[in-house]
Design a protein around this motif. Structure first.
Motif, PDB file in Angstrom:
ATOM      1  N   THR A   4       0.393  -1.419   0.143  1.00  0.00           N
ATOM      2  CA  THR A   4       0.043  -0.051   0.150  1.00  0.00           C
ATOM      3  C   THR A   4       0.501   1.247   0.056  1.00  0.00           C
ATOM      4  N   GLN A   5       0.577   2.266  -0.491  1.00  0.00           N
ATOM      5  CA  GLN A   5       1.477   3.672  -0.509  1.00  0.00           C
ATOM      6  C   GLN A   5       0.911   4.525   0.872  1.00  0.00           C
ATOM      7  N   HIS A   6       2.110   4.606   1.162  1.00  0.00           N
ATOM      8  CA  HIS A   6       1.514   5.106   2.822  1.00  0.00           C
ATOM      9  C   HIS A   6       1.919   7.015   2.748  1.00  0.00           C
ATOM     10  N   ARG A   7       0.815   7.457   2.454  1.00  0.00           N
ATOM     11  CA  ARG A   7       0.912   9.397   2.393  1.00  0.00           C
ATOM     12  C   ARG A   7       2.168  10.085   3.164  1.00  0.00           C
ATOM     13  N   SER A   8       2.598  10.603   2.709  1.00  0.00           N
ATOM     14  CA  SER A   8       4.118  11.101   3.474  1.00  0.00           C
ATOM     15  C   SER A   8       3.324  12.789   3.182  1.00  0.00           C
ATOM     16  N   TYR A   9       3.436  13.196   4.298  1.00  0.00           N
ATOM     17  CA  TYR A   9       3.175  14.776   4.278  1.00  0.00           C
ATOM     18  C   TYR A   9       4.590  15.828   4.498  1.00  0.00           C
ATOM     19  N   TRP A  10       5.929  14.927   3.442  1.00  0.00           N
ATOM     20  CA  TRP A  10       6.796  15.740   4.254  1.00  0.00           C
ATOM     21  C   TRP A  10       7.622  16.734   2.912  1.00  0.00           C
ATOM     22  N   PRO A  11       6.612  16.534   1.549  1.00  0.00           N
ATOM     23  CA  PRO A  11       6.974  17.275   0.699  1.00  0.00           C
ATOM     24  C   PRO A  11       5.828  18.874   0.899  1.00  0.00           C
ATOM     25  N   PHE A  12       4.025  18.566   1.554  1.00  0.00           N
ATOM     26  CA  PHE A  12       4.152  19.682   1.896  1.00  0.00           C
ATOM     27  C   PHE A  12       4.039  20.628   3.156  1.00  0.00           C
ATOM     28  N   VAL A  13       4.793  19.877   4.420  1.00  0.00           N
ATOM     29  CA  VAL A  13       5.464  20.312   5.354  1.00  0.00           C
ATOM     30  C   VAL A  13       6.234  21.129   5.067  1.00  0.00           C
ATOM     31  N   LEU A  14       7.026  20.835   3.626  1.00  0.00           N
ATOM     32  CA  LEU A  14       8.797  21.350   3.474  1.00  0.00           C
ATOM     33  C   LEU A  14       8.717  22.717   2.560  1.00  0.00           C
ATOM     34  N   PHE A  15       7.452  22.207   1.894  1.00  0.00           N
ATOM     35  CA  PHE A  15       6.470  23.815   0.405  1.00  0.00           C
ATOM     36  C   PHE A  15       5.877  24.574   1.775  1.00  0.00           C
ATOM     37  N   ALA A  16       5.080  24.190   2.813  1.00  0.00           N
ATOM     38  CA  ALA A  16       5.089  25.092   3.920  1.00  0.00           C
ATOM     39  C   ALA A  16       5.919  26.275   4.416  1.00  0.00           C
ATOM     40  N   GLY A  17       6.890  25.123   4.344  1.00  0.00           N
ATOM     41  CA  GLY A  17       8.942  25.493   4.842  1.00  0.00           C
ATOM     42  C   GLY A  17       9.069  27.253   4.975  1.00  0.00           C
ATOM     43  N   CYS A  18       9.099  26.687   3.462  1.00  0.00           N
ATOM     44  CA  CYS A  18       9.923  27.427   2.219  1.00  0.00           C
ATOM     45  C   CYS A  18       9.327  28.840   2.483  1.00  0.00           C
ATOM     46  N   ALA A  19       7.845  28.783   1.817  1.00  0.00           N
ATOM     47  CA  ALA A  19       6.793  29.149   1.854  1.00  0.00           C
ATOM     48  C   ALA A  19       7.175  30.978   2.963  1.00  0.00           C
ATOM     49  N   LEU A  20       6.874  30.219   3.837  1.00  0.00           N
ATOM     50  CA  LEU A  20       7.196  30.541   5.165  1.00  0.00           C
ATOM     51  C   LEU A  20       8.705  31.802   4.900  1.00  0.00           C
ATOM     52  N   ILE A  21       9.922  30.812   4.885  1.00  0.00           N
ATOM     53  CA  ILE A  21      11.140  31.584   5.382  1.00  0.00           C
ATOM     54  C   ILE A  21      10.944  33.263   4.094  1.00  0.00           C
ATOM     55  N   VAL A  22      10.902  32.442   2.594  1.00  0.00           N
ATOM     56  CA  VAL A  22      10.744  33.094   1.759  1.00  0.00           C
ATOM     57  C   VAL A  22       9.330  34.916   1.824  1.00  0.00           C
ATOM     58  N   THR A  23       8.257  34.095   2.523  1.00  0.00           N
ATOM     59  CA  THR A  23       7.500  35.652   3.054  1.00  0.00           C
ATOM     60  C   THR A  23       8.484  36.158   3.966  1.00  0.00           C
ATOM     61  N   GLY A  24       8.832  35.843   4.878  1.00  0.00           N
ATOM     62  CA  GLY A  24       9.030  36.001   6.024  1.00  0.00           C
ATOM     63  C   GLY A  24      10.716  37.391   6.099  1.00  0.00           C
ATOM     64  N   THR A  25      11.670  36.915   4.313  1.00  0.00           N
ATOM     65  CA  THR A  25      12.426  37.328   3.964  1.00  0.00           C
ATOM     66  C   THR A  25      12.149  38.723   3.644  1.00  0.00           C
ATOM     67  N   VAL A  26      10.631  38.718   2.851  1.00  0.00           N
ATOM     68  CA  VAL A  26       9.813  39.877   1.734  1.00  0.00           C
ATOM     69  C   VAL A  26       9.818  40.603   2.858  1.00  0.00           C
ATOM     70  N   LEU A  27       8.819  40.198   4.096  1.00  0.00           N
ATOM     71  CA  LEU A  27       8.162  41.461   5.122  1.00  0.00           C
ATOM     72  C   LEU A  27      10.127  41.998   5.768  1.00  0.00           C
ATOM     73  N   LEU A  28      10.424  41.220   6.031  1.00  0.00           N
ATOM     74  CA  LEU A  28      12.011  41.915   6.623  1.00  0.00           C
ATOM     75  C   LEU A  28      12.589  42.744   5.593  1.00  0.00           C
ATOM     76  N   PHE A  29      12.603  42.568   3.927  1.00  0.00           N
ATOM     77  CA  PHE A  29      13.031  43.893   3.938  1.00  0.00           C
ATOM     78  C   PHE A  29      12.465  44.631   2.621  1.00  0.00           C
ATOM     79  N   ALA A  30      11.422  44.652   3.549  1.00  0.00           N
ATOM     80  CA  ALA A  30      10.187  45.505   2.537  1.00  0.00           C
ATOM     81  C   ALA A  30       9.850  46.404   3.435  1.00  0.00           C
TER      82      ALA A  30
END
Length: 78
Positions: free
Chosen positions: A52-78
């Motif tokens: 059976t295929q096990h659902r892995s949530y790691w790709p979603f967690v990594l995407f959300a983490g990168c999005a938060l880092i990019v958002t935080g960087t944009v807000l920090l330098f804006a």
């Protein structure tokens, strides 16, 4: 060994023949071909849930983490 000496020879011979037939039956293969064996093996493993295929949530967690880092960087330098 001692119990065989106490029995009469005919009974001992019959007992040994029965044990030999039982031992030979233990080595018999349940499957006539390799394909039949593999099919039974796959069926058993599917029943155990190995394929059976096990659902892995790691790709979603990594995407959300990168999005938060990019958002935080944009807000920090804006």
């Amino acid at each position: 060994m001692e119990s065989i000496r106490r029995q009469n020879p005919q009974a001992a011979l019959m007992s040994l023949e029965a044990e030999a037939a039982s031992a030979r039956g233990g080595f018999a293969c349940l499957f006539s071909t390799a394909d039949e064996y593999e099919s039974a093996l796959i069926t058993e493993r599917r029943a155990q849930g190995r394929y059976t295929q096990h659902r892995s949530y790691w790709p979603f967690v990594l995407f959300a983490g990168c999005a938060l880092i990019v958002t935080g960087t944009v807000l920090l330098f804006a």
